[in-house]
Design an enzyme around this catalytic site. Structure first.
Site, PDB file in Angstrom:
ATOM      1  N   THR A  40       0.840  -1.209   0.000  1.00 43.81           N
ATOM      2  CA  THR A  40       0.000   0.000   0.000  1.00 43.81           C
ATOM      3  C   THR A  40       0.873   1.256   0.000  1.00 43.81           C
ATOM      4  O   THR A  40       0.582   2.234  -0.698  1.00 43.81           O
ATOM      5  CB  THR A  40      -0.903   0.008   1.252  1.00 43.81           C
ATOM      6  OG1 THR A  40      -1.671  -1.184   1.235  1.00 43.81           O
ATOM      7  CG2 THR A  40      -1.834   1.206   1.268  1.00 43.81           C
ATOM      8  N   HIS A  43       2.017   1.965  -3.421  1.00 47.27           N
ATOM      9  CA  HIS A  43       1.007   2.665  -4.244  1.00 47.27           C
ATOM     10  C   HIS A  43       1.054   4.160  -3.942  1.00 47.27           C
ATOM     11  O   HIS A  43       0.945   4.991  -4.834  1.00 47.27           O
ATOM     12  CB  HIS A  43      -0.404   2.133  -3.949  1.00 47.27           C
ATOM     13  CG  HIS A  43      -0.628   0.730  -4.423  1.00 47.27           C
ATOM     14  ND1 HIS A  43      -0.697   0.406  -5.752  1.00 47.27           N
ATOM     15  CD2 HIS A  43      -0.793  -0.434  -3.734  1.00 47.27           C
ATOM     16  CE1 HIS A  43      -0.899  -0.897  -5.872  1.00 47.27           C
ATOM     17  NE2 HIS A  43      -0.951  -1.435  -4.665  1.00 47.27           N
TER      18      HIS A  43
END
Ligand code: NAD
Ligand code: ZN
Length: 341
Positions: A40, A43
């Site tokens: 995450t 990202h």
């Protein structure tokens, strides 16, 4: 305090100085010792489409960590100053039906640490004491720092009974690699893992995979034949988020097989539903970790001899955070730890 934050709507993160967070009546202030970089966070670092529509800027990110209790609100019970803690990164509402029934992982109002509210890449983090989890002495800081993704692996892998079963794991990212170790530890027979990245497949072999298969140049059916698996896999753990990996899994499942889906595919992913229907497959979606059953299982698995330490391949001081993110982006890494002290 020092913090790693997204300050502009662009790639990268900035090591900056932010005010100390306020500690509410029910909160813990945690002094961060070590953090780990999650997919995450990549990202967010790479500022992809998901990050652009999800992450408010400015935002202090990060949610994989270990630290010590520095102070606590006046209502907090059961913790002591200096105690080692990690924490559940999903902050749940406490009032929806699932929360009230104790099924906190199914809360419809979940807020994410380091995604929707200030994260752990900082000298100090505030979370509700409810979300903190004490770490026993025998568990190292490095391991405790990766309890968040380890919990994803445990939650997914323990969704179904694995004793004596043949398990297919698609995706040898950090979570898939940990799932290999867990499945072997709890008594699966063959654990076959697939990926397209040889570095990661090697790590999966070290974790005890029966076979680690690069689907770019190896045929999964041939591997199954070599293992005398003529009927198919009993359990599938989808941990790539890749549609073709999921389709391949559906094709290789035995009738009555069970699949847990952790990987996040594009929302328009199409599959052959006949595989599901005529094989009578059972499919379960998995989100986060069970609060706090998964956390107790993580501790117990390590205390009973599960060793996932080889997954941690890189360590950097927080001042060298860019090298850590570059290592993750290269694909030539397991988990990357950033040291705050
Ligand atoms: P990761 O991106 O590091 O690992 C995914 C792996 O899948 C990579 O190694 C990639 O090479 C591999 N892959 C790509 N194409 C493949 C193919 N055709 N066949 C087999 N493997 C292939 O991710 P991670 O951090 O290990 O997380 C695994 C997945 O779980 C990701 O999709 C992530 O977004 C998701 N996730 C979900 C939750 C949840 O709560 N549901 C939580 C954390 C992560
Ligand atoms: Zn809720």
């Amino acid at each position: 305090m020092k913090a790693l934050a997204k300050l502009t709507r662009d790639t990268g993160l900035t090591l900056t100085d932010l005010p100390m967070p306020e500690v509410g009546h029910n909160d813990l202030l945690i002094k961060i010792t070590k953090t780990a970089i999650c997919g995450t966070d990549m990202h967010i670092w790479n500022w992809d489409e998901w990050a652009q529509k999800t992450i408010p800027v400015p935002m202090q990110v990060g949610h994989e960590y270990i630290g010590t209790v520095a102070s606590m609100g006046q209502e907090v019970q059961g913790f002591t100053i200096g105690q080692r803690v990690s924490g559940e990164g999903h902050i749940t509402c406490g009032y929806c039906r699932n929360c009230r029934a104790g099924r906190r992982h199914l809360c419809r109002n979940t807020v994410g640490v380091g995604v929707n509210r200030a994260g752990a890449f900082a000298e100090y983090l505030v979370i509700p004491a409810f979300n903190a989890f004490p770490i026993p002495d025998e568990i190292s800081d490095d391991l405790a720092a990766i309890f968040d993704p380890f919990g994803n692996a445990v939650h997914t892998a323990l969704s179904f009974n694995l004793i004596g079963e043949d398990v297919l794991i698609t995706g040898a990212g950090p979570i898939g690699i940990m799932a290999v170790a867990i499945a072997k530890h709890v008594g699966a027979r063959h654990v076959v893992i697939t990926d397209v990245n040889d570095y990661r497949l090697d790590l999966a072999r070290q974790m005890g995979a029966t076979r680690a298969v690069n689907v770019l140049n190896q045929d999964l059916k041939t591997v199954m034949a070599e293992l005398n698996m003529h009927e198919g896999f009993d359990v599938g753990l989808e941990m790539s988020g890749n549609p073709s990996a999921f389709r391949q899994m559906l094709e290789q499942m035995n009738h009555g097989g069970k699949i847990a889906l952790l990987g996040i595919p594009p929302s328009n992913t199409a599959i052959d539903w006949n595989q599901v229907i005529f094989k009578g497959l059972e499919i379960k979606g998995v989100y986060g970790r069970e609060m706090f059953e998964t956390w107790y299982k993580m501790v117990a698995l390590i205390q009973s001899g599960l060793d996932i330490s080889a997954l941690i391949t890189h360590h950097f001081k927080i001042d060298d955070f860019e090298q850590g993110f570059n290592a993750m982006n290269s694909g030539q890494s397991g988990k990357v730890i950033l040291d705050w002290q």
